[in-house]
Design an enzyme around this catalytic site. Structure first.
Site, mmCIF file in Angstrom:
data_model
loop_
_atom_site.group_PDB
_atom_site.id
_atom_site.type_symbol
_atom_site.label_atom_id
_atom_site.label_comp_id
_atom_site.label_asym_id
_atom_site.label_seq_id
_atom_site.Cartn_x
_atom_site.Cartn_y
_atom_site.Cartn_z
ATOM 1 N N HIS A 140 0.830 -1.215 0.000
ATOM 2 C CA HIS A 140 0.000 0.000 0.000
ATOM 3 C C HIS A 140 0.860 1.259 0.000
ATOM 4 O O HIS A 140 0.396 2.345 0.314
ATOM 5 C CB HIS A 140 -0.941 0.020 1.207
ATOM 6 C CG HIS A 140 -1.641 -1.282 1.417
ATOM 7 N ND1 HIS A 140 -1.124 -2.269 2.229
ATOM 8 C CD2 HIS A 140 -2.781 -1.778 0.884
ATOM 9 C CE1 HIS A 140 -1.929 -3.315 2.198
ATOM 10 N NE2 HIS A 140 -2.928 -3.052 1.394
HETATM 11 S S1 FES Z 1 1.898 -0.667 3.234
HETATM 12 FE FE1 FES Z 1 0.271 -2.000 3.685
HETATM 13 S S2 FES Z 1 1.304 -3.769 4.406
HETATM 14 FE FE2 FES Z 1 2.890 -2.378 3.996
#
Ligand code: FES
Length: 175
Positions: A140
């Site tokens: 993410h």
């Molecule tokens: S940014 Fe979501 S698990 Fe690492």
């Protein structure tokens, strides 16, 4: 007189019941408590000794500790300088670099993103290291710096530093 002897009998019966009850409970608790103490081989598995003598400056290795990846990085001078010249007010999870390392050149981190648990990139020379030159979690988009601190993205905390110690100049014991 008869009532008195009945009372005594009742006292004796009650006492016996209480004693048996206590013994019964103790017998039940003991194996339970024993099962809560980790076996010695489990304790041994809780530590990992790592020979870091072959790691060059700027290189990282990943070792397994308690089922988790642990990143060990021998930082370059530039990476150390970057880590030390950060304003605490710029950090989401403010922590001085000096509080995250035992020796400036060695950074030891649990390699698990604090957002949802992916393993961030940055261990291989060819990996993306993110905008802060440390680690990048592509799940993410979390960016960690050269101290493993979260700098951008949804992760709420810095990469954790596991308990570790130096057994000598080239051996690190994790756990
Ligand atoms: S940014 Fe979501 S698990 Fe690492």
């Amino acid at each position: 007189m008869a009532e008195n002897s009945n009372n005594k009998r009742r006292d004796f019966l009650q006492l016996s019941t209480v004693t048996i009850g206590a013994v019964g409970t103790a017998a039940f608790i003991w194996p339970f408590l024993k099962s809560m103490n980790p076996a010695e081989d489990t304790i041994a598995l809780g530590t990992t000794e790592v020979d870091v003598s072959q790691i060059e400056e700027g290189q990282s290795i990943t070792v397994k500790w308690r089922g988790k990846p642990v990143f060990i990085r021998k930082r370059t001078k530039d990476e150390i300088d970057e880590a030390k010249t950060v304003n605490m007010s710029d950090l989401k999870d403010p922590e001085e670099d000096v509080d995250r390392v035992k020796k400036d050149e060695w950074l030891v981190l649990v390699g698990v993103c604090t957002h949802l648990g992916c393993v961030p990139l940055g261990q291989k020379l060819t990996d993306s290291k993110g905008e802060y030159n440390g680690w990048y979690c592509p799940c993410h988009g979390s960016h960690y710096d050269t101290s493993g601190r979260i700098r951008k993205g949804p992760a709420p905390e810095n990469l954790a530093v596991p308990p570790y110690s130096f057994l000598n100049d080239t051996t690190i014991k994790i756990g």
